[in-house]
Scaffold this motif. Structure first.
Motif, PDB file in Angstrom:
ATOM      1  N   ASP A  49      34.322  -8.199 -47.644  1.00 17.08           N
ATOM      2  CA  ASP A  49      34.830  -8.965 -46.496  1.00 17.08           C
ATOM      3  C   ASP A  49      35.131 -10.399 -46.898  1.00 17.08           C
ATOM      4  OD1 ASP A  49      34.382  -6.797 -44.578  1.00 17.08           O
ATOM      5  OD2 ASP A  49      32.254  -7.222 -44.875  1.00 17.08           O
ATOM      6  N   VAL A  58      26.057 -11.698 -49.246  1.00 14.64           N
ATOM      7  CA  VAL A  58      26.151 -11.135 -47.903  1.00 14.64           C
ATOM      8  C   VAL A  58      25.792 -12.243 -46.921  1.00 14.64           C
ATOM      9  CG1 VAL A  58      25.291  -9.409 -46.267  1.00 14.64           C
ATOM     10  CG2 VAL A  58      25.548  -8.817 -48.692  1.00 14.64           C
ATOM     11  N   TRP A 117      29.894  -1.620 -51.961  1.00 16.20           N
ATOM     12  CA  TRP A 117      29.353  -1.221 -50.668  1.00 16.20           C
ATOM     13  C   TRP A 117      30.446  -0.987 -49.638  1.00 16.20           C
ATOM     14  CZ3 TRP A 117      24.620  -4.931 -49.657  1.00 16.20           C
ATOM     15  CH2 TRP A 117      23.477  -4.375 -50.268  1.00 16.20           C
ATOM     16  N   GLY A 118      30.247   0.050 -48.828  1.00 14.77           N
ATOM     17  CA  GLY A 118      31.026   0.228 -47.618  1.00 14.77           C
ATOM     18  C   GLY A 118      30.359  -0.489 -46.458  1.00 14.77           C
ATOM     19  N   ARG A 119      30.951  -0.309 -45.276  1.00 11.82           N
ATOM     20  CA  ARG A 119      30.438  -1.038 -44.113  1.00 11.82           C
ATOM     21  C   ARG A 119      29.015  -0.656 -43.770  1.00 11.82           C
ATOM     22  NH1 ARG A 119      31.219  -5.932 -42.460  1.00 11.82           N
ATOM     23  NH2 ARG A 119      30.810  -6.236 -40.248  1.00 11.82           N
ATOM     24  N   ASP A 120      28.659   0.623 -43.894  1.00 13.60           N
ATOM     25  CA  ASP A 120      27.310   1.057 -43.522  1.00 13.60           C
ATOM     26  C   ASP A 120      26.253   0.402 -44.408  1.00 13.60           C
ATOM     27  OD1 ASP A 120      28.340   2.622 -41.522  1.00 13.60           O
ATOM     28  OD2 ASP A 120      28.214   4.509 -42.646  1.00 13.60           O
ATOM     29  N   GLU A 121      26.520   0.338 -45.711  1.00 13.87           N
ATOM     30  CA  GLU A 121      25.543  -0.286 -46.614  1.00 13.87           C
ATOM     31  C   GLU A 121      25.393  -1.773 -46.313  1.00 13.87           C
ATOM     32  OE1 GLU A 121      27.268   3.199 -48.984  1.00 13.87           O
ATOM     33  OE2 GLU A 121      28.040   1.639 -47.665  1.00 13.87           O
ATOM     34  N   VAL A 122      26.506  -2.441 -46.032  1.00 21.51           N
ATOM     35  CA  VAL A 122      26.437  -3.869 -45.713  1.00 21.51           C
ATOM     36  C   VAL A 122      25.619  -4.088 -44.437  1.00 21.51           C
ATOM     37  CG1 VAL A 122      27.780  -5.886 -45.016  1.00 21.51           C
ATOM     38  CG2 VAL A 122      28.577  -4.448 -46.900  1.00 21.51           C
ATOM     39  N   LEU A 123      25.838  -3.265 -43.427  1.00 21.30           N
ATOM     40  CA  LEU A 123      25.113  -3.429 -42.164  1.00 21.30           C
ATOM     41  C   LEU A 123      23.618  -3.149 -42.338  1.00 21.30           C
ATOM     42  CD1 LEU A 123      27.644  -1.872 -39.628  1.00 21.30           C
ATOM     43  CD2 LEU A 123      27.080  -4.295 -39.947  1.00 21.30           C
ATOM     44  N   ALA A 156      29.367 -10.286 -42.933  1.00 20.45           N
ATOM     45  CA  ALA A 156      30.386 -10.294 -43.988  1.00 20.45           C
ATOM     46  C   ALA A 156      29.739  -9.892 -45.306  1.00 20.45           C
ATOM     47  CB  ALA A 156      31.033 -11.670 -44.110  1.00 20.45           C
ATOM     48  N   GLY A 157      30.176  -8.757 -45.852  1.00 18.54           N
ATOM     49  CA  GLY A 157      29.731  -8.342 -47.172  1.00 18.54           C
ATOM     50  C   GLY A 157      30.648  -8.877 -48.248  1.00 18.54           C
TER      51      GLY A 157
END
Length: 365
Positions: A316, A197, A279-285, A312-313
């Protein structure tokens, strides 16, 4: 530390040559043996295959040098107790001591620009946005060119160089039917490195580090002492999210003043997470917020200086570069079981492949 540096000054050029030339590096290894003699060459070999924590324990009584060496080893995916971690920790620390960690002026794109200029000056041509579907393998078993996604052929007079990860090259572009059965079986054991990440920040001022020495450093290690690095590595190996993330932090304007306007800072950080999280976007954020909190703990007020942030996860990173499979940035683990003659599978160790005329030019080599 001075003794290690003196040793590096004596043999460092040959060590770098041995690391960067095709395996086996006969000439640099012969020079090392002549310089050191058999006894000291064996002592050096013993040091290089050690875990970095053990190597540091044998050389130092304090905490600072072991932490610096262990942090440098973690620029790969090798923890303090991983075999051969000493080789990476020592190599990177000594290069940092003597030449620093150089960065290209103006941004990483300058590296690509230099390669493009070198190629085009010699009559080469670059076609972008033209995915390759297949490597052509003729009846003789030799690579003769490639086929793009539109079905057009590009024939090769001399060779095909594939700058892609090893599993994709062999399984998707070449096809297992063109490969020896033993090679295909070995490829099934290919071991990826951990996912990544990464954060990028635009800051309206310098990072407010509590440690004065960090203010002038291009690269900063954050988040753990040596025991913390052990826990971080153990968590990753066990497939758990690290309790204490270890961050590599780059202060790019500090290293290269052309990166952002005077008085500001362009910075990034990355850390590793287990593979296969999905992971989706929420988990990455959420994980990015945790990473930023690590920075905040060492630089109170950091968040107030952030003008913009890009996250960027793993997905990404792969979406931007298909070689970064699930965010793996070294195209396969750097552990000793997948290095030298074992990379990407046992018996290679060069850019050669089982297909004549086809060469592996990426980080999997």
């Amino acid at each position: 530390w001075r003794a290690l540096v003196a040793q590096w000054d004596r043999i460092g050029d040959d060590v770098v040559a041995a690391a960067l030339r095709p395996f086996p590096p006969v000439r640099p290894a012969s020079r090392l043996l002549r310089t050191l003699g058999t006894g000291d060459a064996l002592r050096l070999a013993r040091m290089l295959v050690q875990p970095v924590a053990r190597m540091a324990q044998e050389h130092f009584g304090g905490r600072a040098a072991p932490l610096l060496l262990a942090g440098n080893a973690l620029h790969t995916d090798l923890g303090p107790d991983s075999a051969a971690g000493a080789a990476y920790g020592w190599l990177l620390a000594m290069l940092g001591q003597r030449v620093g960690f150089p960065v290209p002026a103006g941004g990483a794109g300058a590296l690509t620009g230099a390669l493009v200029a070198r190629l085009t000056a010699r009559g080469g041509r670059i076609d972008c946005g033209r995915p390759i579907r297949t490597v052509l393998v003729g009846p003789s078993g030799r690579a003769s060119g490639v086929v793009d996604a539109a079905g057009q052929r590009v024939l090769a007079r001399r060779a095909v160089l594939a700058d892609v990860d090893a599993p994709r090259l062999y399984r998707d572009l070449v096809g297992e039917e063109h490969l020896p059965a033993r090679f295909v079986a070995d490829l099934a054991r290919f071991d990826w490195d951990f996912s990544t990440v990464k954060l990028d920040w635009a800051l309206d001022g310098p990072v407010p580090w509590t440690a004065p020495g960090a203010r002038s450093a291009g690269t900063v290690h954050l988040g753990a002492d040596v025991d913390g690095l052990r826990r971080y590595s153990a968590d990753l190996t066990a497939g758990r999210l690290p309790g204490d993330p270890f961050l590599l932090f780059g202060q790019m304007t500090t290293a290269d003043p052309t990166r952002s306007p005077p008085g500001t800072e362009s910075a990034w950080a990355y850390t590793h997470v287990p593979r296969g999280l999905g992971w989706g976007r929420d988990e990455v954020l959420r994980w990015a917020d945790r990473m930023q909190q690590v920075v905040e703990d060492h630089a109170p007020g950091f968040g107030s200086r952030v003008l913009a942030r890009a996250v960027a996860g793993p997905a990404d990173l792969q979406g931007r570069d298909g070689n970064l499979v699930d965010g793996a940035i070294t195209a396969g683990t750097s552990a000793v079981h997948q290095q030298l003659v074992f990379r990407p599978v046992p018996g290679l160790g060069r850019a050669d492949t089982p297909v004549p005329g086809l060469f592996l030019a990426g980080a999997s080599a």
